[in-house]
Design a protein around this motif. Structure first.
Motif, PDB file in Angstrom:
ATOM      1  N   SER A  44       0.832  -1.203   0.000  1.00 56.28           N
ATOM      2  CA  SER A  44       0.000   0.000   0.000  1.00 56.28           C
ATOM      3  C   SER A  44       0.868   1.255   0.000  1.00 56.28           C
ATOM      4  N   GLN A  45       0.193   2.377  -0.134  1.00 52.23           N
ATOM      5  CA  GLN A  45       0.886   3.663  -0.206  1.00 52.23           C
ATOM      6  C   GLN A  45       1.670   3.928   1.072  1.00 52.23           C
ATOM      7  N   THR A  46       1.079   3.647   2.226  1.00 56.38           N
ATOM      8  CA  THR A  46       1.787   3.895   3.486  1.00 56.38           C
ATOM      9  C   THR A  46       2.966   2.950   3.651  1.00 56.38           C
ATOM     10  N   ASP A  47       2.839   1.710   3.169  1.00 52.83           N
ATOM     11  CA  ASP A  47       3.947   0.759   3.257  1.00 52.83           C
ATOM     12  C   ASP A  47       5.135   1.209   2.419  1.00 52.83           C
ATOM     13  N   LEU A  49       5.865   4.251   1.386  1.00 53.10           N
ATOM     14  CA  LEU A  49       6.445   5.472   1.952  1.00 53.10           C
ATOM     15  C   LEU A  49       7.268   5.159   3.197  1.00 53.10           C
ATOM     16  N   ALA A  50       6.816   4.200   4.005  1.00 51.54           N
ATOM     17  CA  ALA A  50       7.574   3.790   5.190  1.00 51.54           C
ATOM     18  C   ALA A  50       8.880   3.121   4.779  1.00 51.54           C
ATOM     19  N   THR A  51       8.835   2.323   3.738  1.00 52.66           N
ATOM     20  CA  THR A  51      10.038   1.666   3.242  1.00 52.66           C
ATOM     21  C   THR A  51      11.039   2.695   2.740  1.00 52.66           C
ATOM     22  N   LYS A  79       2.128  11.165  -4.505  1.00 54.26           N
ATOM     23  CA  LYS A  79       2.397  10.066  -3.586  1.00 54.26           C
ATOM     24  C   LYS A  79       2.316   8.737  -4.336  1.00 54.26           C
ATOM     25  N   GLU A 107       1.567   5.030  -5.163  1.00 50.92           N
ATOM     26  CA  GLU A 107       0.576   4.091  -4.648  1.00 50.92           C
ATOM     27  C   GLU A 107       1.128   2.688  -4.529  1.00 50.92           C
ATOM     28  N   ASP A 108       2.226   2.394  -5.223  1.00 55.99           N
ATOM     29  CA  ASP A 108       2.817   1.067  -5.157  1.00 55.99           C
ATOM     30  C   ASP A 108       4.303   1.148  -5.492  1.00 55.99           C
TER      31      ASP A 108
END
Length: 91
Positions: free
Chosen positions: A2-5, A7-9, A51, A53-54
């Motif tokens: 996901s988008q948050t994953d 960005l966290a990576t 942002k 998305e993947d």
């Protein structure tokens, strides 16, 4: 992923080389040493503008940043091809 994953990576990377390796983008270490700050700024700017998305969208942002810097180094008055950029699609 996901988008948050994604960005966290990306936030966990401590160097631009880690990002290039993660996104499977070939690079020239001399180029990275010389243009590291500009590459990081441009990549972060692309991430802010859109942002990802993947994984593919984030990879595209990094490739675009890398290629943009490569192309900006070319002579504006000749029709020279992009050289040194192992992932450029504009050859």
């Amino acid at each position: 992923m996901s988008q948050t994953d994604i960005l966290a990576t990306i936030a966990r990377f401590t160097s631009i080389e880690q990002a290039l390796d993660y996104f499977d983008i070939g690079y020239d270490s001399k180029f990275i040493d010389q243009y590291r700050l500009e590459l990081v700024k441009r990549f972060n700017g692309y991430l802010i503008l859109e942002k990802p998305e993947d994984w593919f969208a984030a990879r595209r942002a990094l490739k675009n940043a890398y290629c943009k810097i490569q192309r900006s180094r070319l002579d504006k008055h000749t029709r020279s091809a992009c050289r040194g950029c192992t992932s450029c699609q504009r050859r």
